[in-house]
Structures are given as structure tokens and as C-alpha cells.
Motif scaffolding. Structure first.
Motif, short mmCIF file in Angstrom:
data_model
loop_
_atom_site.label_atom_id
_atom_site.label_comp_id
_atom_site.label_asym_id
_atom_site.label_seq_id
_atom_site.Cartn_x
_atom_site.Cartn_y
_atom_site.Cartn_z
N THR A 331 0.80 -1.00 -0.06
CA THR A 331 0.31 0.10 -0.02
C THR A 331 0.92 1.08 0.17
O THR A 331 1.66 1.35 0.62
N ILE A 332 0.56 2.24 -1.16
CA ILE A 332 1.50 3.30 -0.89
C ILE A 332 0.61 4.62 -1.19
O ILE A 332 -0.34 4.63 -1.93
N LEU A 333 0.87 5.68 -0.47
CA LEU A 333 0.45 6.89 -0.71
C LEU A 333 1.49 7.90 -0.96
O LEU A 333 2.29 8.04 0.07
N GLY A 334 1.71 8.28 -2.16
CA GLY A 334 2.79 9.07 -2.61
C GLY A 334 2.44 10.48 -3.28
O GLY A 334 1.34 10.44 -3.62
N TYR A 335 3.54 11.35 -3.37
CA TYR A 335 3.18 12.57 -4.27
C TYR A 335 4.73 12.75 -4.94
O TYR A 335 5.79 12.48 -4.31
N ASN A 336 4.42 13.40 -5.95
CA ASN A 336 5.47 13.83 -6.77
C ASN A 336 5.16 15.20 -7.44
O ASN A 336 4.22 15.41 -7.79
N TRP A 337 6.15 15.75 -7.62
CA TRP A 337 6.35 17.00 -8.35
C TRP A 337 7.49 17.45 -9.11
O TRP A 337 8.72 16.89 -8.54
N ALA A 338 7.63 18.34 -9.95
CA ALA A 338 8.83 19.00 -10.62
C ALA A 338 9.15 20.31 -10.13
O ALA A 338 8.41 21.06 -10.31
#
Length: 687
Positions: A331-338
Motif C-alpha cells: 500500500t502506497i500513498l505518494g506525491y511527486n512534483w517537478a
């Protein structure tokens, strides 16, 4: 006949910028230039450099197009360079005149000019689901936050989701950067095709109307992948995966992905008593085009132009006849941005993994090398009458063999409980083997948080002169450890705190990965990679879970060794799957064309794995400081590749050049021959 030529070049005195004047026809352009004149790349008393003039033209074009002059043309900028040739002693000083002319428009038969002006945005219209040549009079509209959204029949998107992707604002100056960010943001939503933005001047020639036309991607799409694999573990593997993608599921440009996959095939004879293996799994992923975090507004920290995404993933997989037949839940709760075009950030706030070993009693069937080490010790105790039931007594000349699992368990307990006297060396070896068995057969609960930073300055796929850097840090078990100070957790027989009967892992892990490519011209490339990783157990753990440890060897690592066969340290392939919690890897590869789509390579791979600050006590496997760097393995070799455009098929042959498993005086070139060469098959370049 040969001759030698020596060239002597007299450069003379350099030319110097003596004065700068300007001739700008547009009052608006002239005003903007004056306010930013101090940032000019062309300055008095500076040596003349043509690159300064080219870069200054680009700077001015970007400046004007980001301060309201939406239609500025770089061709409007020209320079007159004047030199006073009447000077007797010094004619190296130059007078520079900056000329910025009017806007030139090409008509059907004539070219007209007009003065550049500053524009503000007046109306911003959004057309989702727009079809080419569609009659706009049939469309309905809704106003939201100074945007007008036109649609037909029913609006399929939340107005806020559309507005968040637009960086053009009513009554603001036109800025090219806002248009570029809008293009990038809409494309990144994975819901629309590349957008079309048109600007129309009003009658006053001071305001713009922006029409943003969006063509939607299909609501549903289907993907299917198929691959064939081979390694020293899998003699043949056939894999497939299929995914159903649904876009805009909550009307906010969210993407739902349902995927199912599996790999089936035959294991190598040395790996298992049963040759057939299978691995199947399923995942559910939801991607939100924003930072999803309750009760907190992240827009001020991570604005929309940084392309933020949130991802929730739930998955499971089943392995049969690999290792101990594992069942894994993720189970993963993740965020990404540049941060910008070249820098990317990824945070996994929650990364929960539960590994359930279905057949722990098969440990010695699977890990044959470990069994042979234990059985070699047990042979010396076969005459003890209290241990007779633990052996199979085959006909001579074969010696006694421990029964799996009753005999291995009984013999180990007898030695460790001192039911049978043993030598200190045998006791230590049996304890080490049992410790490894427990670690690899116990179930794992990993409750981790990690952050990854990626920097890559590669401009396109044809750019062969670039570098990339990756940094990752991960912490596991800290949150559960903190909760355990407030709520009393159950403990197992070893005193480890457990959650639902499973001890949770606790460690800190960090990695550094740097890659550099040099373009040597004519498709010749020199590629270099360096990697360092370490995972330190603490608190509730005295070792790192197998799924988070490091291994050496393989087609993307040190190619003179098979996967899991290198190290740790100076040990000689003591286990079927050798792993440790620290790794150093260095790779250098020269790539060159051969003929057509065939490419060649010469490479050198160095590196090893070690145990450090964990429960392994073997001095040969433990990193002892700088002196352990002498245990770096070196593999050299050559390879041939075929470029299929979409992927590269790779065949590499590695030779053990420096083998730390040999005696110190016999490590160099001992197995440097074709008989001991290792053939590696890979897809795409190793780094």
C-alpha cells in the motif's frame, strides 16, 4: 615522405565594447528595456564576444514576451557594430547600437509593420471536449473564477479541475511562461491531448482573448505487455501484464489503473527441487493531479505549475517455487512534483509492505548452499545416538544427510541448546546459519516513509552528453516505534515488538546514484556510473529485510558475476542468494557503432556488498573501513547490442579481473578466461 608543420597564431589585441546606444521604435519596448538595462549581457569595457550578442537577443525576446508583448519577434532585434578606423594608436574600441524595429506582418501580397504594444488578458475561454470545426453557437457555458467554460450537452469536468490547469489570468499581463506552464500542466493531466491555445486582439490593441481548445483522450484504454526473461535463477520466464485505464473518474482529471500480471517458467536446476515457478499479482492505482492531503492547502508550497500528483496504490502478488512461496501486500500513498524541467521530487508518505512466507519449512530445500554448510557440520555428529533420528543413512560412499525439515531443526536446536557438546567454531557457524534462516523465513512488516530527488539535464533522447543524479532516503518503523511508547505492543520470544503477530522492521536507508555520459562524436559515448547505498537497522531490528537489502552481480551491475553471487566482502558465494546492507558500485563503459543497428561496448565494473552494523559477525563479510575497499571486485569485458529503436537488446560477456573471494595474492586474473566468463542478457543500456 613526411613533413612537420608548426603553426604560430598571433591573435592581436582583442576588441572592446566602448559605448552602447539604442534605437527602439516602440515606446512600450523602450520602457521595458530601460527598466531591465542593468541585466544586459553586453557591457561597456567588456571584450567583444559574439556569444554575448546571441544570448542577449534571446534574453530580450524572453523579457518582452513575459511582460505583455505576446507577439514579439526575435528577428526584430539587430546590432550595428561600429569601429573608429581613424584612430592611429588604438582602433580596437567598438561602438554598439541596439536596434529594435516594429512588428512585421506578412499579408497576401505585402508586408506591413506596426508598433509593438503591451497586452493584458481580457477573456479566457476553455473548450473541453472540443471537436474540430464545431459550431460554437450550440455550446453551453458556465463562469468559474474569471474563466468561461464552454461545453456541449453536459460538462464532464469539475470547473475547478480545469481552472487549476490554466495559468493565464484575467486582467494580468500576458506572459509566455504562463502559456508554457499551461501547456505542460494540461498535458500532464493525462486526460487531454496536447492543447491548442489561440490569442485574439481586441479593437483597442491592448487586450487579448485566449481560447483554450482541449481534445480529450479516450475515457478507457487497454494496455498489454509481454516479455521473455532469462537469468541464472530463471532458466526461462514468460511474463505478461494487462492494465485497464479509466480517465477522469471523479470529474477532476483523476486516473484509475487496474492491472493484472504474471510470470511463469522454469527455474535453474540449482535453484529448486521443483522446476516450475509462477508469480502473479494485481494492482489498483489512483492518480490525482494535485497534492491530496486533508486539512492542508499545499498550493502555496507546491503550486500547480510544478505538476503535482498524488498516488494511492494497493497491490498484492503471489510467488510459487521462488524462495519460500511468498505472498506480498503493498500500500502506497505518494506525491511527486517537478521543481523545474530537470528536477523531480517524490515522497512516499506511507509505503507499507507485508511479506508472508507461505512455506518456511522449505528453507533448506530452496537454499541448497546453506543446507550443505549445515550438513557438512552435522556429518561430524552423526554417531551421536541422540541425533540418529535426524539423518538419512544412504549407502556408502555417501555420508549421512540431515532430513528436511525435521532433521535440520532438531540438529540446530541440539547444538544451540547445548544438548550435544560441540566445538566453539561449530556452535558459531550453526548459530549464524540459524540466524539467517530465521531472518529469511520470518514474515516482514515494513512501514516506511521515503523521499527521492532526481536531477537529469538530458534535453532529448538523442542527447548523449548529460548527467543524472538520484538521492533517496528512507525511514522504516519510526512511526510504529513512537506509537509503541504510547500503546503497549505485543512481543515475540526474541523481545521484538509485533503488529498482528509480525515484528515490524526498523531501519534508516540512503542511496546516492550518479550517472555521466560524454559524447565523443560519431555515436561514440563514454558512460560512467557510481552508486552507494547503506541501510542501517536499529531499534526493533538487528538486520534489514531481504526485500530491502542489496546484492551484487547481474546484467545491470557487475557483469562478471551472476545476480546474488558476488560478496559479501571476500566471502566466496557462501549462500544461494548473497545479500548485505551496504553496497558500492562503479561502472565505466565505452560504446561505439559497429555496422547499421549493431553497437559494441567495452566495459569495466567494480563494486561489492558488505554487512555493516547488523547481526552478521563474519569478518570476511563485514565492512571494516577503508581497508575493505581492497575487496572491491572488478569485472571487465565486452558486449554487442542491437538497436530496435524502441529498445536495445544487449549481450555482454564479463571476465573476473579482480576477485576478492580468492586469496589476497591470487585475486588478479585468476579466472580471466573464456571458460569462466559470464554471459549476461539485458534489455536497454545498463545505465
Amino acid at each position: 615522405q613526411r613533413a612537420e608543420i608548426n603553426y604560430k597564431i598571433a591573435l592581436g589585441k582583442p576588441f572592446i565594447v566602448d559605448s552602447i546606444t539604442r534605437n527602439i521604435t516602440s515606446l512600450a519596448i523602450d520602457s521595458i528595456y530601460i527598466r531591465n538595462e542593468d541585466k544586459s549581457l553586453i557591457k561597456n569595457s567588456k571584450q567583444f564576444d559574439l556569444a554575448d550578442f546571441n544570448n542577449e537577443r534571446k534574453r530580450l525576446s524572453e523579457l518582452f514576451r513575459n511582460t505583455g508583448v505576446y507577439n514579439f519577434q526575435e528577428s526584430s532585434i539587430a546590432y550595428n557594430i561600429l569601429r573608429d578606423t581613424m584612430r592611429v594608436n588604438d582602433d580596437q574600441k567598438m561602438s554598439v547600437e541596439l536596434n529594435i524595429g516594429d512588428l512585421r506582418k506578412r499579408g497576401d501580397s505585402i508586408i506591413t509593420t506596426s508598433e509593438y504594444k503591451v497586452f493584458r488578458l481580457d477573456k479566457i475561454n476553455i473548450y473541453p471536449d472540443y471537436a474540430l470545426n464545431e459550431d460554437k453557437s450550440d455550446l453551453k457555458s458556465v463562469e468559474y473564477d474569471n474563466y468561461t467554460i464552454y461545453y456541449k450537452d453536459k460538462l464532464r469536468y469539475k470547473p475547478k479541475a480545469l481552472a487549476d490547469a490554466i495559468f493565464l489570468e484575467k486582467d494580468s499581463l500576458y506572459r509566455d511562461i504562463d502559456k508554457i506552464r499551461t501547456y505542460r500542466r494540461i498535458t500532464n493531466l493525462n486526460t487531454f491531448k496536447y492543447p491548442n491555445i489561440l490569442f485574439t486582439e481586441d479593437s483597442t490593441q491592448s487586450k487579448l482573448t485566449a481560447d483554450i481548445f482541449l481534445a480529450t483522450r479516450p475515457k478507457f484504454s487497454w494496455a498489454f505487455d509481454f516479455d521473455i526473461t532469462h537469468s541464472n535463477i530463471k532458466s526461462l520466464g514468460i511474463g505478461f501484464s494487462t492494465a485497464l485505464i479509466s480517465r477522469n473518474i471523479f470529474r477532476g482529471a483523476e486516473t484509475l489503473s487496474l492491472s493484472v500480471g504474471g510470470t511463469f517458467g522454469l527455474l535453474s536446476d540449482e535453484t529448486s527441487t521443483e522446476n516450475f515457478f509462477s508469480e502473479t499479482g494485481a494492482d489498483v492505482n489512483i492518480t490525482f493531479p494535485r497534492i491530496w492531503f486533508p486539512f492542508f492547502n499545499w498550493k502555496k508550497i507546491i503550486p500547480s505549475y510544478k505538476l503535482p500528483q498524488s498516488r494511492i496504490s494497493v497491490g498484492t502478488s503471489f510467488q510459487k517455487n521462488i524462495g519460500l512461496d511468498k505472498q506480498t501486500f503493498n500500500t502506497i500513498l505518494g506525491y511527486n512534483w517537478a521543481t523545474d524541467r530537470f528536477n523531480k521530487n517524490n515522497v512516499e508518505l506511507l509505503n507499507i509492505q507485508f511479506v508472508n512466507n507461505l512455506n518456511p519449512d522449505r528453507f533448506y530445500n530452496v537454499y541448497q548452499s546453506t543446507f550443505e554448510r549445515l550438513n557438512d557440520i552435522a556429518v561430524d555428529y552423526a554417531d551421536d545416538p541422540t541425533l540418529q533420528d535426524f539423518y538419512i543413512m544412504p549407502e556408502p560412499p555417501d555420508g549421512p544427510v540431515l532430513i528436511i525439515p525435521e532433521g535440520t531443526t532438531g540438529f540446530t536446536n541440539a547444538i544451540l541448546n547445548v544438548d550435544v557438546p560441540s566445538t566453539p567454531e561449530d556452535f558459531e557457524d550453526v548459530a549464524s546459519i540459524e540466524e539467517r534462516r530465521i531472518r529469511l523465513t520470518e514474515n516482514n512488516l515494513i512501514f516506511a516513509t521515503n523521499y527521492t530527488f532526481n536531477k537529469n539535464n538530458r534535453t532529448n533522447i538523442n542527447d548523449n552528453d548529460f548527467y543524472s543524479f538520484r538521492f533517496k532516503v528512507e525511514s522504516a518503523g519510526g512511526l510504529l516505534s513512537g506509537i509503541s511508547n504510547l500503546i503497549e505492543f505485543d512481543k515475540n520470544e526474541n523481545g521484538d515488538r509485533t503488529v498482528f503477530g509480525v515484528p515490524f522492521s526498523q531501519y534508516i536507508k540512503t542511496e546516492f546514484d550518479y550517472i555521466k555520459h560524454w559524447d565523443l562524436s560519431r555515436s561514440n559515448v563514454l558512460a560512467f556510473r557510481s552508486f552507494f547505498g547503506i541501510a542501517i537497522p536499529y531499534g526493533n531490528s538487528n538486520s534489514v529485510p531481504f526485500v530491502r537489502s542489496y546484492f551484487g552481480g547481474g546484467s545491470n551491475d557487475n557483469r562478471a558475476w551472476y545476480p546474488y553471487s558476488l560478496g559479501p566482502g571476500s566471502t566466496d558465494n557462501i549462500n544461494d542468494f548473497n545479500e548485505a546492507n551496504m553496497k558500492i558500485a562503479l561502472n565505466l563503459e565505452y560504446r561505439f557503432p559497429i555496422v547499421g543497428n549493431f553497437k559494441g561496448a567495452i566495459f569495466a565494473d567494480a563494486g561489492n556488498i558488505w554487512n555493516v552494523w547488523d547481526n552478521v559477525q563474519d569478518p570476511a563479510a563485514v565492512f571494516q573501513g577503508f581497508e575493505s575497499l581492497s575487496e572491491l571486485a572488478l569485472g571487465t569485458g565486452m558486449g554487442v547490442r542491437y538497436d530496435f529503436t524502441y529498445f536495445v537488446f544487449r549481450l555482454d560477456m564479463g571476465f573476473k579481473t579482480h576477485n576478492p573471494a580468492e586469496l589476497p595474492g591470487q585475486r588478479w586474473f585468476r579466472d580471466y578466461n573464456f571458460a569462466n566468463a559470464v554471459l549476461q542478457i539485458g534489455i536497454n543500456y545498463p545505465f
